[in-house]
Write an enzyme that holds these catalytic residues in place. Structure first.
Site, PDB file in Angstrom:
ATOM      1  N   PRO A 127       4.583  -5.157  -0.681  1.00 36.75           N
ATOM      2  CA  PRO A 127       4.566  -3.952  -1.514  1.00 36.75           C
ATOM      3  C   PRO A 127       4.426  -4.275  -2.996  1.00 36.75           C
ATOM      4  O   PRO A 127       5.028  -5.239  -3.483  1.00 36.75           O
ATOM      5  CB  PRO A 127       5.935  -3.315  -1.235  1.00 36.75           C
ATOM      6  CG  PRO A 127       6.816  -4.469  -0.876  1.00 36.75           C
ATOM      7  CD  PRO A 127       5.937  -5.503  -0.224  1.00 36.75           C
ATOM      8  N   GLY A 128       3.632  -3.512  -3.685  1.00 38.38           N
ATOM      9  CA  GLY A 128       3.508  -3.662  -5.130  1.00 38.38           C
ATOM     10  C   GLY A 128       3.979  -2.376  -5.798  1.00 38.38           C
ATOM     11  O   GLY A 128       5.110  -2.261  -6.271  1.00 38.38           O
ATOM     12  N   ARG A 129       3.099  -1.373  -5.757  1.00 42.41           N
ATOM     13  CA  ARG A 129       3.363  -0.106  -6.444  1.00 42.41           C
ATOM     14  C   ARG A 129       4.716   0.513  -6.077  1.00 42.41           C
ATOM     15  O   ARG A 129       5.427   1.010  -6.955  1.00 42.41           O
ATOM     16  CB  ARG A 129       2.246   0.882  -6.073  1.00 42.41           C
ATOM     17  CG  ARG A 129       2.288   2.186  -6.846  1.00 42.41           C
ATOM     18  CD  ARG A 129       1.320   3.225  -6.232  1.00 42.41           C
ATOM     19  NE  ARG A 129       0.050   2.683  -5.835  1.00 42.41           N
ATOM     20  CZ  ARG A 129      -1.068   2.710  -6.573  1.00 42.41           C
ATOM     21  NH1 ARG A 129      -1.041   3.280  -7.754  1.00 42.41           N
ATOM     22  NH2 ARG A 129      -2.181   2.182  -6.125  1.00 42.41           N
ATOM     23  N   TYR A 170       0.449  -1.249 -12.144  1.00 42.81           N
ATOM     24  CA  TYR A 170      -0.952  -1.237 -12.548  1.00 42.81           C
ATOM     25  C   TYR A 170      -1.143  -0.566 -13.917  1.00 42.81           C
ATOM     26  O   TYR A 170      -2.140   0.095 -14.174  1.00 42.81           O
ATOM     27  CB  TYR A 170      -1.831  -0.576 -11.474  1.00 42.81           C
ATOM     28  CG  TYR A 170      -1.649  -1.229 -10.123  1.00 42.81           C
ATOM     29  CD1 TYR A 170      -2.089  -2.525  -9.899  1.00 42.81           C
ATOM     30  CD2 TYR A 170      -0.996  -0.570  -9.075  1.00 42.81           C
ATOM     31  CE1 TYR A 170      -1.895  -3.147  -8.675  1.00 42.81           C
ATOM     32  CE2 TYR A 170      -0.793  -1.186  -7.840  1.00 42.81           C
ATOM     33  CZ  TYR A 170      -1.254  -2.475  -7.655  1.00 42.81           C
ATOM     34  OH  TYR A 170      -1.056  -3.095  -6.450  1.00 42.81           O
ATOM     35  N   CYS A 213     -13.326   4.296 -28.216  1.00 45.58           N
ATOM     36  CA  CYS A 213     -14.622   4.972 -28.365  1.00 45.58           C
ATOM     37  C   CYS A 213     -15.318   5.175 -27.027  1.00 45.58           C
ATOM     38  O   CYS A 213     -16.371   4.572 -26.768  1.00 45.58           O
ATOM     39  CB  CYS A 213     -15.495   4.165 -29.311  1.00 45.58           C
ATOM     40  SG  CYS A 213     -14.614   3.762 -30.807  1.00 45.58           S
ATOM     41  N   GLU A 214     -14.740   5.949 -26.172  1.00 43.86           N
ATOM     42  CA  GLU A 214     -15.320   6.286 -24.868  1.00 43.86           C
ATOM     43  C   GLU A 214     -14.813   7.666 -24.484  1.00 43.86           C
ATOM     44  O   GLU A 214     -13.613   7.934 -24.614  1.00 43.86           O
ATOM     45  CB  GLU A 214     -14.805   5.335 -23.769  1.00 43.86           C
ATOM     46  CG  GLU A 214     -15.053   3.890 -23.996  1.00 43.86           C
ATOM     47  CD  GLU A 214     -15.995   3.287 -22.959  1.00 43.86           C
ATOM     48  OE1 GLU A 214     -16.531   4.030 -22.111  1.00 43.86           O
ATOM     49  OE2 GLU A 214     -16.184   2.071 -23.037  1.00 43.86           O
ATOM     50  N   TYR A 263      -9.691   5.693 -12.054  1.00 47.09           N
ATOM     51  CA  TYR A 263      -9.586   6.387 -10.747  1.00 47.09           C
ATOM     52  C   TYR A 263      -9.417   7.893 -10.903  1.00 47.09           C
ATOM     53  O   TYR A 263      -9.093   8.568  -9.933  1.00 47.09           O
ATOM     54  CB  TYR A 263      -8.376   5.878  -9.965  1.00 47.09           C
ATOM     55  CG  TYR A 263      -8.189   4.391  -9.942  1.00 47.09           C
ATOM     56  CD1 TYR A 263      -9.070   3.571  -9.242  1.00 47.09           C
ATOM     57  CD2 TYR A 263      -7.124   3.789 -10.612  1.00 47.09           C
ATOM     58  CE1 TYR A 263      -8.892   2.198  -9.214  1.00 47.09           C
ATOM     59  CE2 TYR A 263      -6.943   2.416 -10.585  1.00 47.09           C
ATOM     60  CZ  TYR A 263      -7.830   1.629  -9.893  1.00 47.09           C
ATOM     61  OH  TYR A 263      -7.640   0.271  -9.866  1.00 47.09           O
ATOM     62  N   GLY A 295       0.758  -1.245   0.000  1.00 51.50           N
ATOM     63  CA  GLY A 295       0.000   0.000   0.000  1.00 51.50           C
ATOM     64  C   GLY A 295       0.782   1.285   0.000  1.00 51.50           C
ATOM     65  O   GLY A 295       0.197   2.361  -0.192  1.00 51.50           O
ATOM     66  N   ARG A 317      -5.586   3.531 -15.418  1.00 54.30           N
ATOM     67  CA  ARG A 317      -5.672   4.267 -14.152  1.00 54.30           C
ATOM     68  C   ARG A 317      -6.365   5.634 -14.266  1.00 54.30           C
ATOM     69  O   ARG A 317      -7.211   5.956 -13.441  1.00 54.30           O
ATOM     70  CB  ARG A 317      -4.288   4.432 -13.513  1.00 54.30           C
ATOM     71  CG  ARG A 317      -3.562   3.100 -13.275  1.00 54.30           C
ATOM     72  CD  ARG A 317      -2.351   3.236 -12.365  1.00 54.30           C
ATOM     73  NE  ARG A 317      -2.773   3.593 -11.025  1.00 54.30           N
ATOM     74  CZ  ARG A 317      -2.685   4.770 -10.505  1.00 54.30           C
ATOM     75  NH1 ARG A 317      -2.153   5.758 -11.190  1.00 54.30           N
ATOM     76  NH2 ARG A 317      -3.136   5.014  -9.310  1.00 54.30           N
TER      77      ARG A 317
HETATM   78  N1  LLP Z   1      -1.514  -6.950  -0.761  1.00 57.38           N
HETATM   79  C1  LLP Z   1      -2.812  -7.075  -1.071  1.00 57.38           C
HETATM   80  C2  LLP Z   1      -3.619  -8.076  -0.367  1.00 57.38           C
HETATM   81  C3  LLP Z   1      -3.384  -6.253  -2.055  1.00 57.38           C
HETATM   82  O1  LLP Z   1      -4.672  -6.371  -2.348  1.00 57.38           O
HETATM   83  C4  LLP Z   1      -2.568  -5.298  -2.725  1.00 57.38           C
HETATM   84  C5  LLP Z   1      -3.127  -4.426  -3.770  1.00 57.38           C
HETATM   85  C6  LLP Z   1      -1.214  -5.219  -2.376  1.00 57.38           C
HETATM   86  C7  LLP Z   1      -0.717  -6.059  -1.383  1.00 57.38           C
HETATM   87  C8  LLP Z   1      -0.263  -4.264  -3.044  1.00 57.38           C
HETATM   88  O2  LLP Z   1      -0.627  -2.921  -2.839  1.00 57.38           O
HETATM   89  P1  LLP Z   1       0.345  -1.744  -3.352  1.00 57.38           P
HETATM   90  O3  LLP Z   1       1.616  -1.837  -2.552  1.00 57.38           O
HETATM   91  O4  LLP Z   1       0.606  -1.961  -4.789  1.00 57.38           O
HETATM   92  O5  LLP Z   1      -0.428  -0.508  -3.095  1.00 57.38           O
HETATM   93  N2  LLP Z   1      -5.133  -0.819  -9.470  1.00 57.38           N
HETATM   94  C9  LLP Z   1      -5.001   0.135  -8.395  1.00 57.38           C
HETATM   95  C10 LLP Z   1      -4.363  -0.450  -7.167  1.00 57.38           C
HETATM   96  C11 LLP Z   1      -5.073  -1.694  -6.657  1.00 57.38           C
HETATM   97  C12 LLP Z   1      -4.379  -2.346  -5.484  1.00 57.38           C
HETATM   98  C13 LLP Z   1      -4.978  -3.663  -5.164  1.00 57.38           C
HETATM   99  N3  LLP Z   1      -4.364  -4.396  -4.087  1.00 57.38           N
HETATM  100  C14 LLP Z   1      -4.253   1.361  -8.918  1.00 57.38           C
HETATM  101  O6  LLP Z   1      -3.872   1.381 -10.092  1.00 57.38           O
HETATM  102  O7  LLP Z   1      -4.083   2.348  -8.202  1.00 57.38           O
END
Ligand code: LLP
Length: 425
Positions: free
Chosen positions: A282-284, A378, A350-351, A324, A244, A320
């Protein structure tokens, strides 16, 4: 202005470069739309977490939903990272990229029995379980296979992460996790099932979080439960605080990974839990600022109310902004002289919701290439074939070279697996 993604991303003599590779040239060589990722930037982002956690029992599980390209997964696997997965497909990918199953945590609010079997056979480190019903299904699946499934319960701590409602996950009204006040009973139930082995506790409160405070609130709520659960003789080896952490797309000032980790470790220590293993998902924050989307200007359409700059990337390539209303920086790959005009940068889909940026001051001409910054997370991961548009190619750069890590999709492949009705030709 500092470019998000610096120091990998820099403007050199008017040309935008990623680790020394000109983005305009890459767009020309590989075609557009094109995702370009910096391997060093990804490794630096990971190293920030690793450094801050040095000497502490921990596991960083990259949330691969952010960017699941095999080369990205390989990069993190080789750097010692684990993975957070949410489907059987992600498990297959991570194994194909060389990830170790015993470093994989399996999250998600709706796992199928087939996915549970697949993950048990692979030997994942643990299942992050989100409901009582899932505990029962997992118990049955594990017993049928003659094994015990390692489980952590995902707790919904009911804290406000202060982020976009679509990506906020830790509030009572969300579909995610087990309510805090039902958690103790859920742990008792889990401990009573012979097919399960309780190993941890987890939460994930949302995405693009730019403050430390919600994490500390969530950790406190988790530790309250850890103490209550352990008082009943159910041991918990790890605490998983989810992912997150936000990144700077524009003017946001998220905490560094190091600051977040330090604050969490200090809270663990203060509450006497310093020896407990800490997991992150962590993802993003590992990939977001390490990637850009390069696109070519097709047509300029000045109008009475708005000027449209129509480019060859669209909402199917980068969802995105449409989904959002996310703001992502857009920069010319090569700066040109002239007076800036305000453009809505839009795709060919077409949107009316198909836009990448609104009201951007740019000096552009048809044929120019633009880069949408901070598109490593993402971006490609959420791409679709809407309007029968083949998905973009992906390239990874490092100091040594340029690697095509995913070929551009071919239009004729898009209807593989479809069938005409019999009879009519
Ligand atoms: N763990 C779980 C259980 C999650 O559901 C997620 C993301 C993460 C970790 C990783 O979160 P991050 O570190 O990336 O914030 N598509 C959206 C974001 C959706 C996130 C979903 N879950 C965007 O483009 O902002």
């Amino acid at each position: 202005m500092t470019l998000p993604g610096a120091p990998s991303l820099a403007r050199v003599g008017g040309a935008l470069e990623l680790d020394g590779h000109g983005l305009d040239g890459l767009g020309q060589r590989f075609g557009t739309p094109l995702y370009v990722y910096s391997r060093p930037a990804m490794l630096r982002a990971l190293a920030a977490y690793q450094r801050a956690l040095r000497g502490r029992p921990h596991l960083i599980c990259y949330a691969m939903k952010a960017n699941a390209n095999l080369a990205v997964l390989q990069t993190f696997a080789q750097a010692g990272c684990g993975f957070d997965i949410v489907s059987g497909g992600e498990l297959e990918r991570v194994l194909a990229a060389g990830g170790q199953p015993d470093r994989v945590v399996f999250s998600g609010v709706g796992k199928t029995r087939a996915e549970m079997r697949q993950a048990l056979r692979a030997g994942v480190r643990c299942f992050n379980v989100e409901s009582l019903a899932e505990l029962d299904s997992l118990d049955a699946v594990a017993r049928a296979l003659g094994c015990r499934a390692p489980v952590s319960l995902r707790i919904n701590p009911d804290v406000d992460a202060g982020t976009h409602p679509y990506i906020s996950t830790g509030l009572k009204g969300n579909k995610f996790g087990i309510a805090h006040d039902q958690a103790l009973a859920a742990y008792r139930h889990a401990a009573s099932l012979p097919g399960l082995q309780v190993v941890g506790i987890d939460c994930h409160i949302g995405s693009q979080i730019v403050q430390v405070a919600p994490y500390l609130d969530a950790l406190d709520r988790l530790l309250d439960l850890v103490e209550a659960v352990e008082a009943e003789g159910i041991a918990l080896q790890h605490v998983d605080v989810g992912g997150g952490l936000g990144i700077a797309y524009g003017t946001e000032q998220p905490p560094d990974a190091a600051d977040l980790v330090a604050a969490l470790l200090a809270r663990l220590d203060a509450r006497g839990h310093g020896a407990r293993e800490l997991l992150f998902e962590p993802g993003r924050s590992l990939v977001g600022n390490a990637g850009v989307l390069v696109t070519e200007v097709l047509v300029l359409k000045p109008g009475e109310q708005k000027n449209f700059c129509i480019v060859d990337a669209a909402m199917n390539d980068l969802l995105r902004p449409a989904m959002y209303e996310a703001w992502m920086a857009i920069e010319p790959c090569v700066q040109r002289a002239g007076a800036a005009v305000r453009w809505d940068v839009v795709g060919p889909v077409c949107e009316s919701g198909d836009w990448l940026g609104r009201d951007r001051a740019l000096v552009v001409a048809p044929g120019d290439r633009l880069a949408v910054l901070s598109a490593g997370a993402y971006g490609m991961a959420m791409a679709s074939n809407y309007n029968s548009r083949p998905r973009a190619a992906e390239v990874m750069v490092d100091a040594g070279g340029v690697h095509l890590v995913r070929e551009r999709e071919q239009a004729e492949r898009l209807f593989d697996g479809e069938h005409l009705l019999p009879g009519a030709a």
